[in-house]
Structure formats: C-alpha cells, structure tokens
Motif scaffolding. Structure first.
Motif, short mmCIF file in Angstrom:
data_model
loop_
_atom_site.label_atom_id
_atom_site.label_comp_id
_atom_site.label_asym_id
_atom_site.label_seq_id
_atom_site.Cartn_x
_atom_site.Cartn_y
_atom_site.Cartn_z
N UNK A 10 1.43 -1.09 0.66
CA UNK A 10 -0.07 0.06 -0.18
C UNK A 10 1.01 1.09 0.06
N UNK A 11 2.42 1.55 0.57
CA UNK A 11 2.78 2.24 0.50
C UNK A 11 3.40 2.84 -0.65
N UNK A 12 3.81 1.96 -1.42
CA UNK A 12 4.51 1.95 -2.75
C UNK A 12 3.14 2.02 -3.01
N UNK A 13 1.86 1.57 -4.07
CA UNK A 13 1.21 1.64 -4.87
C UNK A 13 0.23 2.98 -4.53
N UNK A 14 -0.14 3.02 -3.36
CA UNK A 14 -1.07 4.02 -3.06
C UNK A 14 -0.25 5.45 -2.82
N UNK A 15 1.48 5.50 -3.11
CA UNK A 15 1.53 7.34 -2.31
C UNK A 15 3.21 6.66 -3.01
N UNK A 19 3.14 9.59 -8.47
CA UNK A 19 4.20 10.47 -9.91
C UNK A 19 4.36 9.66 -10.72
N UNK A 20 4.57 8.08 -10.79
CA UNK A 20 4.75 7.65 -12.17
C UNK A 20 2.95 7.98 -12.42
N UNK A 21 2.75 7.15 -11.98
CA UNK A 21 0.76 7.01 -12.86
C UNK A 21 0.10 7.86 -13.08
#
Length: 75
Positions: A10-15, A19-21
C-alpha cells in the motif's frame, strides 16, 4: 505477517508511485508534455553528473586522495 507486506504494498502503490501514475496518465493525454517532463529529469541528471565530476576533479587537483599502493593491506 501478511499484513506487514500488504502495508508495504500500500505504501508503494498508493503513495510512492503516484508521480509515475500521473506521468503515465499524462502520456495518454499529451505525449509532448510527458516527454518534456522526462527531458527535464534527464537534464537534471546530467547537471548533477557534471557537478559531481567537477567536484571530483577539484579534489584530484588538490592531491587530497591517498593514491599510494600501500593504502590497502591486501595490495
């Protein structure tokens, strides 16, 4: 233990990857703007590398580095 790994996910995907998304979504809307942002990051990297090389040259010119062969015992 599984919750710990889900928290990391969740930390990596949501936070951290937001910027990459955003850049990926921008590319679908405006290709030139996305490439402009990419080139800005490339230029920042080149400037940082040139600065680092100039700093290394400055220290090399001052002879502050120990270049003797006996600086390591295994040599």
């Amino acid at each position: 233990m599984k919750d710990f790994f889900y928290a990391i996910q969740d930390l990596f995907v949501d936070v951290l990857f937001l910027p990459y998304d955003a850049l990926r979504a921008l590319e679908l809307e405006n290709w030139f703007a996305a490439n402009f942002i990419s080139w800005i990051f490339i230029i920042i990297g080149i400037v940082a590398m040139v600065y680092w090389m100039l700093q290394l040259k400055k220290y090399s010119d001052n002879n502050e580095e120990n270049k003797s062969i006996s600086s390591h015992s295994y040599l």
